[in-house]
Design a protein around this motif. Structure first.
Motif, short mmCIF file in Angstrom:
data_model
loop_
_atom_site.label_atom_id
_atom_site.label_comp_id
_atom_site.label_asym_id
_atom_site.label_seq_id
_atom_site.Cartn_x
_atom_site.Cartn_y
_atom_site.Cartn_z
N LYS A 268 30.98 47.99 47.79
CA LYS A 268 32.55 48.33 48.23
C LYS A 268 33.45 47.47 48.66
CE LYS A 268 31.45 51.45 44.94
NZ LYS A 268 31.44 51.69 43.23
N LEU A 271 33.76 43.78 46.62
CA LEU A 271 34.39 44.26 45.97
C LEU A 271 35.63 43.55 45.36
CD1 LEU A 271 31.71 46.67 43.64
CD2 LEU A 271 32.44 43.29 43.55
N ALA A 272 36.57 45.22 46.61
CA ALA A 272 37.57 44.39 47.12
C ALA A 272 38.53 43.77 46.97
CB ALA A 272 37.93 45.93 47.56
N GLY A 275 38.28 41.87 44.72
CA GLY A 275 39.59 41.83 43.27
C GLY A 275 41.12 41.39 43.91
N VAL A 278 40.18 37.62 43.20
CA VAL A 278 40.86 37.56 41.74
C VAL A 278 42.01 37.89 41.28
CG1 VAL A 278 39.98 38.33 39.25
CG2 VAL A 278 38.33 37.60 41.24
N SER A 279 42.49 38.27 41.60
CA SER A 279 44.46 38.78 41.48
C SER A 279 44.70 37.80 41.94
CB SER A 279 45.26 40.11 42.64
OG SER A 279 44.22 41.16 41.75
N ASN A 282 44.03 35.30 39.23
CA ASN A 282 44.98 34.87 38.32
C ASN A 282 46.36 35.64 37.93
OD1 ASN A 282 44.37 36.60 36.10
ND2 ASN A 282 45.96 38.25 36.98
N THR A 328 45.35 41.04 33.78
CA THR A 328 44.40 41.26 35.22
C THR A 328 43.13 41.25 34.53
OG1 THR A 328 45.96 42.68 36.87
CG2 THR A 328 44.04 41.76 37.38
N TYR A 331 37.48 43.64 35.49
CA TYR A 331 37.28 44.02 36.27
C TYR A 331 38.24 43.78 37.87
CZ TYR A 331 33.23 46.21 34.72
OH TYR A 331 32.46 48.06 34.89
N GLY A 332 39.08 43.53 37.14
CA GLY A 332 40.19 43.55 39.11
C GLY A 332 41.13 44.96 38.46
N ARG A 333 41.12 45.32 37.53
CA ARG A 333 42.11 46.15 37.50
C ARG A 333 40.95 47.41 37.99
NH1 ARG A 333 46.67 46.22 33.41
NH2 ARG A 333 46.85 47.86 34.30
#
Length: 498
Positions: A268, A271-272, A275, A278-279, A282, A328, A331-333
């Motif tokens: 997790k 993944l955070a 994310g 990715v943000s 993005n 976004t 899966y980034g949200r």
């Protein structure tokens, strides 16, 4: 006076309640704060005490029987003296000494039908109780013992026992007070010995259970507390002992759970972090796509026919990409936006999908459509387009990597309706003629970062497609009966309430 007396009474009641409540609260607080070891010790003492109480009743009855039997035996000796002087009167001094040795008021013996009595004073006509040691059983002894302790009497009791050495029976008349005093002394000695035995037994049981149960349980509780402070640390996972009992099984299960939880939390956290990355990407990608959209707007005014044909599609694709970036990556949200479902023609949504065949240079994949021209579907057009784009792109990439044997690699998109508009459902099939999906990919097909079917893939395409279809009230599944890989989308019609 009456008022004063009532006030004093109420004050006394309040004071008594004030004293009793803290005492009760202290007792409850002691029970709450008493540890497992203390509770175990008290329970052990209580059980041993109960066992001693159960032993006390028959022990007292047996002691009474022995005490009376000793008096009968002493009377037997006096009977021998009487037998040694047949036909002669016993002096008062000797009679007193014999009776004092027995502790009785009178002694009577019977031999060969003759009965002789040894007494100094007159014998009373009535007695408080008669104890026949020849016939008394355990229940009679228990009842007699409790009667002596609870309801003693000043009247003498008569005791009859077996005779020996030529005597048929021996009877004595004695006071009950010495018997009661002897039973009380025996009870006190038994109580003290029982307390010592209970404390010793409780101490031994406490020590054994402390080593065998309490310390391992305390170790489990301490490990759980430490692991809760830093659940991602592998150093805080408990090391199971070699025990094969329930505590050993609990240690093994706890270690397995902590190891799995630590892995999940580390995943997790990764993944955070992903994310967040990715943000950031993005944000920059949105700026680049905005510039590309401005350039696409200029191409729409070009005179070239090819440019005029391609430019609107390019601008529309860039527009969707910008809106996608602004919302976004799926899966980034935490959640997707709420779909705007409405009846819309399916053919325009599928119009841009054949262009996905040119994702890679030299690709031989052909994308075909088999959709009725007037078929309508109740869905969010943009979200449905994104879901179909992910499915078709995955199929094209899989065919480029694996091929289709000797046939031309192709992807077929077909759709059909079951039932009327407003009460039916639309089924869309996205199938290819490739080798199909391996078994390992089917286990986590729609799980993010786990369902990838090619090297370097993230496994997000199918996960995003499944989420978007589910948001629109439909289902996405793999059709195992079809050759190659075939994904089935079913979207039921939806009528807004009102």
């Amino acid at each position: 006076m009456g008022v004063s007396s009532r006030s004093e009474t109420e004050a006394a009641a309040i004071e008594a309640a004030g004293v009793a409540m803290p005492t009760r609260e202290r007792a409850l607080g002691l029970g709450r704060h008493l540890g497992l070891s203390g509770r175990l010790f008290l329970i052990t003492v209580a059980f041993v005490a109960v066992a001693e109480i159960l032993i006390y009743v028959p022990a007292v009855a047996n002691y009474r029987l022995m005490w009376l039997s000793d008096r009968i035996a002493a009377a037997q000796v006096a009977a021998v003296v009487l037998d040694a002087t047949p036909g002669q009167a016993v002096s008062d001094e000797l009679a007193r000494r014999l009776l004092a040795g027995v502790g009785a008021h009178a002694i009577a013996v019977r031999s060969n039908g003759a009965r002789r009595l040894l007494a100094v004073e007159s014998v009373p006509d009535e007695v408080a109780d008669m104890v026949d040691l020849r016939r008394d059983d355990w229940w009679d002894s228990i009842r007699g013992s409790w009667r002596t302790l609870v309801a003693p009497t000043d009247e003498p009791i008569r005791v009859v026992g077996h005779g020996r050495d030529g005597f048929d029976l021996v009877e004595i008349l004695l006071d009950e007070a010495p018997l009661r005093t002897a039973i009380i002394d025996f009870s006190i000695r038994l109580l003290l010995s029982s307390l010592i035995i209970a404390a010793a037994a409780a101490g031994l049981v406490f020590i054994v259970l402390q080593r065998v149960i309490v310390e391992p349980v305390r170790r489990l509780a301490h490990n759980i507390t430490e692991f809760a402070d830093d659940p991602e640390s592998l150093d805080r996972i408990i090391a199971p002992s070699r025990r094969t009992d329930e505590i050993g099984h609990a240690e093994t299960a706890l270690a397995r759970m902590e190891r799995a939880l630590a892995g999940e939390l580390r995943e997790k956290r990764r993944l955070a972090e992903l994310g967040l990355a990715v943000s950031k990407i993005n944000h920059e990608l949105r700026n680049l796509l905005t510039t590309a959209q401005l350039l696409g707007d200029r191409l729409e005014g070009a005179a070239d026919l090819t440019v005029q044909r391609v430019a609107p599609r390019l601008v529309a694709t860039l527009g969707r990409a910008i809106r996608f970036c602004e919302a976004t990556l799926a899966y980034g949200r935490a959640t997707e936006r709420h779909p705007q479902r409405r009846l819309t023609l399916l053919a325009p949504i599928l119009a841009d999908l054949p262009d996905l065949a040119g994702l890679s240079n030299g690709s031989r994949v052909v994308i075909r459509e088999r959709v009725p021209s007037g078929l309508q579907i109740c869905a969010d057009p943009e979200q449905l387009s994104r879901a179909l784009t992910n499915l078709v792109r995955n199929a094209v990439q899989a065919l480029d990597a694996a091929g289709a044997g000797g046939d031309e690699p192709s992807v077929l998109i077909s759709a059909s309706r079951r039932g009327g508009i407003g009460s039916g459902a639309v089924t869309i099939l996205v199938s290819d003629n490739g080798p199909g999906l391996p078994e390992r990919a089917k286990n986590h097909l729609f799980a993010p970062f786990q369902g990838s079917m090619r090297a370097g893939g993230t496994g997000l395409g199918l996960a995003i497609a499944a989420e978007l279809i589910e948001l629109n009230g439909g289902t996405l599944c793999l059709d195992d009966d079809a050759p190659g890989a075939c994904f089935r989308i079913t979207v039921p019609d939806w009528t807004p309430a009102g």
